[in-house]
Each structure stands twice: as C-alpha cells, then as structure tokens.
Write an enzyme that holds these catalytic residues in place. Structure first.
Site, PDB file in Angstrom:
ATOM      1  N   LYS A  22       0.858  -1.206   0.000  1.00 32.59           N
ATOM      2  CA  LYS A  22       0.000   0.000   0.000  1.00 32.59           C
ATOM      3  C   LYS A  22       0.885   1.244   0.000  1.00 32.59           C
ATOM      4  CE  LYS A  22      -1.870   1.386   4.001  1.00 32.59           C
ATOM      5  NZ  LYS A  22      -1.561   2.773   4.390  1.00 32.59           N
ATOM      6  N   ASN A  23       1.890   1.259   0.868  1.00 30.87           N
ATOM      7  CA  ASN A  23       2.656   2.483   1.102  1.00 30.87           C
ATOM      8  C   ASN A  23       3.710   2.766   0.045  1.00 30.87           C
ATOM      9  OD1 ASN A  23       1.011   2.836   3.261  1.00 30.87           O
ATOM     10  ND2 ASN A  23       2.529   2.252   4.794  1.00 30.87           N
ATOM     11  N   CYS A 118      -6.076  11.941  12.781  1.00 30.19           N
ATOM     12  CA  CYS A 118      -6.397  10.523  12.542  1.00 30.19           C
ATOM     13  C   CYS A 118      -6.713   9.938  13.912  1.00 30.19           C
ATOM     14  CB  CYS A 118      -5.221   9.787  11.899  1.00 30.19           C
ATOM     15  SG  CYS A 118      -3.872   9.536  13.049  1.00 30.19           S
ATOM     16  N   ARG A 123      -1.016  14.277  13.696  1.00 29.80           N
ATOM     17  CA  ARG A 123      -0.269  13.947  12.459  1.00 29.80           C
ATOM     18  C   ARG A 123      -0.157  15.178  11.560  1.00 29.80           C
ATOM     19  NH1 ARG A 123      -1.854   8.389   9.918  1.00 29.80           N
ATOM     20  NH2 ARG A 123       0.195   8.602   8.964  1.00 29.80           N
ATOM     21  N   ASP A 312       4.296   0.486  12.327  1.00 27.48           N
ATOM     22  CA  ASP A 312       3.101  -0.190  11.805  1.00 27.48           C
ATOM     23  C   ASP A 312       3.026  -1.652  12.219  1.00 27.48           C
ATOM     24  OD1 ASP A 312       3.070   1.586   8.612  1.00 27.48           O
ATOM     25  OD2 ASP A 312       2.521   2.177  10.643  1.00 27.48           O
ATOM     26  N   ARG A 404      -8.672  -0.901   4.231  1.00 28.48           N
ATOM     27  CA  ARG A 404      -7.791   0.154   3.693  1.00 28.48           C
ATOM     28  C   ARG A 404      -6.438  -0.427   3.325  1.00 28.48           C
ATOM     29  NH1 ARG A 404      -7.270   5.583   6.925  1.00 28.48           N
ATOM     30  NH2 ARG A 404      -5.862   5.778   5.140  1.00 28.48           N
TER      31      ARG A 404
HETATM   32  C1  EPZ Z   1       3.778   6.878   6.757  1.00 30.53           C
HETATM   33  O1  EPZ Z   1       2.919   7.862   7.300  1.00 30.53           O
HETATM   34  C2  EPZ Z   1       2.936   5.630   6.606  1.00 30.53           C
HETATM   35  N1  EPZ Z   1       1.829   5.889   5.682  1.00 30.53           N
HETATM   36  C3  EPZ Z   1       2.382   5.225   7.962  1.00 30.53           C
HETATM   37  O2  EPZ Z   1       1.707   3.982   7.776  1.00 30.53           O
HETATM   38  C4  EPZ Z   1       3.536   4.999   8.934  1.00 30.53           C
HETATM   39  O3  EPZ Z   1       3.001   4.718  10.210  1.00 30.53           O
HETATM   40  C5  EPZ Z   1       4.429   6.248   8.984  1.00 30.53           C
HETATM   41  O4  EPZ Z   1       4.856   6.599   7.660  1.00 30.53           O
HETATM   42  C6  EPZ Z   1       5.663   6.036   9.852  1.00 30.53           C
HETATM   43  O5  EPZ Z   1       6.422   4.968   9.324  1.00 30.53           O
HETATM   44  C7  EPZ Z   1       2.063   5.829   4.363  1.00 30.53           C
HETATM   45  O6  EPZ Z   1       3.168   5.551   3.915  1.00 30.53           O
HETATM   46  C8  EPZ Z   1       0.883   6.090   3.460  1.00 30.53           C
HETATM   47  P1  EPZ Z   1       5.645  10.283   8.911  1.00 30.53           P
HETATM   48  P2  EPZ Z   1       3.419   9.410   7.346  1.00 30.53           P
HETATM   49  O7  EPZ Z   1       5.507  11.586   8.210  1.00 30.53           O
HETATM   50  O8  EPZ Z   1       4.236   9.720   6.152  1.00 30.53           O
HETATM   51  C9  EPZ Z   1       5.719  13.536  12.368  1.00 30.53           C
HETATM   52  C10 EPZ Z   1      -0.099   2.513   7.755  1.00 30.53           C
HETATM   53  O9  EPZ Z   1      -0.499   1.862   8.726  1.00 30.53           O
HETATM   54  N2  EPZ Z   1       5.492  14.551  11.323  1.00 30.53           N
HETATM   55  O10 EPZ Z   1       6.837   9.432   8.639  1.00 30.53           O
HETATM   56  O11 EPZ Z   1       2.231  10.254   7.614  1.00 30.53           O
HETATM   57  C11 EPZ Z   1       4.522  12.617  12.561  1.00 30.53           C
HETATM   58  O12 EPZ Z   1       3.581  13.223  13.416  1.00 30.53           O
HETATM   59  C12 EPZ Z   1       0.275   3.954   7.934  1.00 30.53           C
HETATM   60  O13 EPZ Z   1       0.088   2.045   6.599  1.00 30.53           O
HETATM   61  C13 EPZ Z   1       5.559  15.900  11.665  1.00 30.53           C
HETATM   62  O14 EPZ Z   1       5.781  16.265  12.825  1.00 30.53           O
HETATM   63  O15 EPZ Z   1       4.338   9.392   8.648  1.00 30.53           O
HETATM   64  C14 EPZ Z   1       5.167  11.401  13.172  1.00 30.53           C
HETATM   65  O16 EPZ Z   1       5.340  11.611  14.548  1.00 30.53           O
HETATM   66  C15 EPZ Z   1      -0.173   4.499   9.284  1.00 30.53           C
HETATM   67  N3  EPZ Z   1       5.354  16.825  10.701  1.00 30.53           N
HETATM   68  C16 EPZ Z   1       6.534  11.349  12.485  1.00 30.53           C
HETATM   69  O17 EPZ Z   1       6.748  12.640  11.930  1.00 30.53           O
HETATM   70  C17 EPZ Z   1       5.119  16.487   9.397  1.00 30.53           C
HETATM   71  O18 EPZ Z   1       4.971  17.387   8.546  1.00 30.53           O
HETATM   72  C18 EPZ Z   1       6.627  10.337  11.357  1.00 30.53           C
HETATM   73  O19 EPZ Z   1       5.512  10.555  10.484  1.00 30.53           O
HETATM   74  C19 EPZ Z   1       5.068  15.112   9.064  1.00 30.53           C
HETATM   75  C20 EPZ Z   1       5.271  14.168  10.044  1.00 30.53           C
END
Ligand code: EPZ
Length: 437
Positions: A22-23, A118, A123, A312, A404
């Site tokens: 998916k990702n 979420c 997030r 995850d 999803r």
């Molecule tokens: C990706 O989400 C994945 N989704 C998530 O998988 C996964 O949990 C996550 O990466 C972490 O590995 C997809 O790939 C579609 P991040 P993403 O930006 O990109 C903070 C699933 O189950 N952050 O790496 O949204 C954030 O709050 C999903 O398939 C900021 O502070 O995650 C978090 O604490 C759930 N500011 C950390 O960074 C920002 O602008 C990592 O989030 C962006 C993120």
C-alpha cells in the site's frame, strides 16, 4: 457496516501470500502525474486506499483504470487541468496530501486540503509545507486548504532538513523537487523501502536523485519526466503481520510458509527482536518460513524510522507478547498515543498497562472472544490476531479500517486454516439488552 468474526482454536497452518505494498503504491500513483501521458503500475493491491487515491487523481483530470483482478493500475496524465485535491477525499486518506508535491511538480500550482487528524493524534504536515517553502514555493493556508504556487518556470530548489524523519514529507518534497529549475537537498530523509522504491521509479522516469536509502538526498531538477511501467514492491507490513500471526497462532513446531514478501524490507531490528523470542524463521528469496516454539521469550521493542522497528508492526507485536511467559514493553517513539488497540485487547483478556508512549504486556493471560472495535488498520489487524487465539468468537467491528490496507485478509486467513468470515451488522441498531445482560 461490516465485521470480521474469528473463531479461535484452529491453528494458522498457511501458506500465506503477500500482496503489493500500500505504502509504495500510493506514492507511485502520485509520481505518474509528473509525466504527460499514460503510465502503468503492476502488483497494485485491491485496497480502499488505492481506490480512494484513484478518485483524488481523477478529480484533477487524469484518467485512472484499475484492473483489480490483474492488480494493474494505469494513469493517463496527458492532461491535468484541475490542480485541486478536495477535503471530502483528502480527509479519507492522509496520503492524498502527496498531491501537493505532484501538482507543484507537474503544473506549478496546487490547492490541496489539509488532511486533518487521525485515530491516534494530530499527524501534522508542517514539514511538508516548510520544505516546499524552502524549495521556493509560495504557500498560503486558508479555510483548511493549502494554496501553493511556484515562480514562473518552476521551483528554484533549496535545502531542507526533516526533523523528525518523515516518510510522507520525504516523498512529497521529492515529487516537487524532481522538476525544479535548480538543485535541492533533503537532509535527515526517510530511508523506508517504500521511499527507495518510489525514488527508483522517479529515476526510471528520468529524475536525477542521489542518495536513495541514505539520510541525505540530492536532487537535480529536470525539465520533464517520461511515462513508464513500474512494478510495485510487496507489502512489508503485511509480511511482518503474517510472520507475527504465525509466531502467535501456529501449532508449535509446525512451519508456516509466507510467500512473495521481500524480507529485507522488514529491516534488521525486527529480525533481531523476533529471533530473541525464540521463534525460528528462515528467510529465502521468495518465502519466509516461521516455526513457533513451545514457549516464546518476552522481548521488548521500541519503534524507530527504518531500519528501526516499524511503528506499523507495534500493535501486532503487542499481541505476540501476550503469548509469551513473561513481561515486556512496546514503546512507540514515532507516535505518542498509537495505543487505541490496547483497551480492545484488554476486553479479550490481555493484561496490558499503558504509560505515555509505552505499553507493558504481561504474557500468559488466556483470551476469551468478545466484540471489539477497530480504530485504524494496524490496530484492527491486531484484534484479528488476538481473536485467532481467543476461546470462542471475536467480532472485529468497523472492518473498513482493515480494508484500507489488507487485501482479502479473511480469504487469505481462511485458506490458511483460520475460522473467519465477514458479516454485515447494524452499528446503530438498538442493543438487544436481553442477550447482553
Ligand atoms: C507513513 O505515514 C505511513 N503511511 C504510515 O503507515 C507509517 O506509520 C508512517 O509513515 C511512519 O512509518 C504511508 O506511507 C501512506 P511520517 P506518514 O511523516 O508519512 C511527524 C499505515 O499503517 N510529522 O513518517 O504520515 C509525525 O507526526 C500507515 O500504513 C511531523 O511532525 O508518517 C510522526 O510523529 C499508518 N510533521 C513522524 O513525523 C510532518 O509534517 C513520522 O511521520 C510530518 C510528520
């Protein structure tokens, strides 16, 4: 509304087969918008998120054709005349926010809804927005939308450091930077296999990116990108989920085969922790074979950006710890409160306490089936996992969360020996208090 009904007691025998990621599929879909013409992605899983993102793309103009039986998705991005991603769709799936980078990279302007929160916290997308500004975009926020534009001729390019590491921001900034006029640098970039596979597809389209798989990405913008056909990677989180299901619900001493995953995408830490529990795992090129021992040792984990332990997979690991003969902890350093599955697991009899971003699991408590609620796709799958080893039926409600991110989960598990089926239910029906009492 639909639920999954799992009857515990029958062992997971396998084999299981991993679907496309998916990702990785979602950023690959966004990448196709950067080239004027038809592109194709193979090994795309039939998931709600893929169908949602297809709708987001079609709103902006390109046509999307998904042959779900063949797991092949084609995007014809010859014309893209509406650089907009509306709230009604973005709120359903956060990854729709990739449209910001894709639209800026393709047509120099974008109106994209902020994704909203979420199930487990805010997030934010501040890194996405600040990074685009650092690359030369003009960004305004108004009424829940991001209005973005580039100078005439495209982004200048620039340097931006991600803190914390962010998968989504790395992907979004790459989408915008690959067609910038100048060079760009992303520091403290994500190195998840999803990001690397996405970056390699951009390189096949003609993008100039150095450092994929490292914390520093250097991009030299190019005038245009070419269409292509790209093969999506296998889903590493589904692979990890199936491995943990086998380690939890298989008969001790009986090997379970899991096909079509890429085990390197699990990362070394996951493999090390799993080995420490005493589960026997063999990793071949196309098959991972898992053999659960008579008893498992309790092993604590702490999530971290790749190559660390994937956040995850922390809910699924929590269920595994429930079958060990001691106490261990699960700490999520990426999200503060991604423990909505804990109260549901407690309803099944698990002994868990949560303190801040750490859950402490006391293994050995016998589980009894109950009605439980999914809150996100990984929490939901952990409830199915627990139901597989609980006595009696477990109803996992709001199965749309699992749809999803898991393709045909109940079909795969049923073929692998688990008693599980899908049922309709009315979430708002008056409760039958007779049977409830
Ligand atoms: C990706 O989400 C994945 N989704 C998530 O998988 C996964 O949990 C996550 O990466 C972490 O590995 C997809 O790939 C579609 P991040 P993403 O930006 O990109 C903070 C699933 O189950 N952050 O790496 O949204 C954030 O709050 C999903 O398939 C900021 O502070 O995650 C978090 O604490 C759930 N500011 C950390 O960074 C920002 O602008 C990592 O989030 C962006 C993120």
């Amino acid at each position: 509304m639909e639920k999954l009904v799992v009857h515990g007691g029958s062992p997971l025998e396998g084999p299981l087969t991993v679907s496309g990621s998916k990702n990785t599929a979602l950023p690959l879909m966004a990448a196709t918008l950067l080239a004027e013409g038809p592109s194709t992605i193979t090994n795309v899983p039939d998931l709600r998120d893929v169908r949602t993102f297809s709708k987001v793309i079609e709103v902006s103009g390109p046509s999307v054709d998904f042959d779900s039986a063949a797991n092949t998705l084609s995007v014809d991005a010859t014309t893209l005349e509406t650089p907009v991603a509306p709230y009604e769709l973005v709120k359903k799936m956060r990854a729709s926010f990739y449209m910001l980078g894709a639209l800026l990279g393709r047509c120099g302007e974008a109106k994209v809804s902020l994704p909203g929160g979420c199930a487990w916290g805010p997030r934010p997308v501040d890194l996405h927005i600040e990074g685009m500004k650092a690359f030369g975009a003009d960004i305004e926020l108004d009424e829940g939308y991001v209005y973005a534009s580039t100078p005439p001729g495209g982004l200048d390019g620039g340097t931006f450091r991600l803190d914390p590491v962010s998968v989504g921001a790395t992907i979004n900034l790459l989408l915008a930077a690959v067609t910038a006029r100048g060079g760009s640098k992303i520091e403290n970039a994500a190195t998840e296999p999803d990001v690397v596979a996405f970056g390699r597809a951009l390189q096949e389209m003609g993008a100039q990116i150095d450092g994929l798989g490292t914390r520093t990405l250097e991009i030299q913008g190019v005038d245009q990108l070419n269409t292509g056909t790209f093969r999506n990677t296998p889903d590493r989180i589904e692979l990890g989920t199936f491995i943990l299901m086998a380690a939890t619900a298989a008969d001790p001493g009986t090997p379970v085969d899991i096909h079509e995953g890429t085990h390197e995408h699990l990362g070394p830490v996951f493999k090390e922790r799993l080995a420490e529990t005493g589960v026997d795992v063999s990793y071949d090129q196309h098959t991972v074979t898992v053999t659960r021992p008579g008893t498992l040792r309790p092993v604590s984990i702490e999530t971290a950006p790749f190559p660390g332990f994937a956040t995850d997979l922390q809910a699924q690991w929590t269920v595994l710890l429930g079958t060990t003969d001691g106490t261990a902890t699960v700490t999520d350093t990426i999200y503060d409160d991604r423990f909505k599955h804990v109260p549901e697991l407690q309803r099944l009899g698990m002994e868990i306490e949560v303190d801040g971003n750490t859950a402490t699991v006391h293994g050995g408590a016998p589980l009894k089936g109950a009605k439980v609620m999914s809150t996100d796709l990984r929490a939901g799958v952990s409830l199915v996992m627990a139901g597989m080893i609980a006595e009696g039926p477990t109803d996992v409600l709001r199965v749309y969360h699992l749809d999803r991110g898991y393709e045909n989960l109940e079909g795969k598990l049923r073929d692998a020996g688990i008693s599980i089926h899908r049922e309709e239910y009315d979430e708002f029906a008056e409760p039958d208090l007779e049977t409830a009492s």
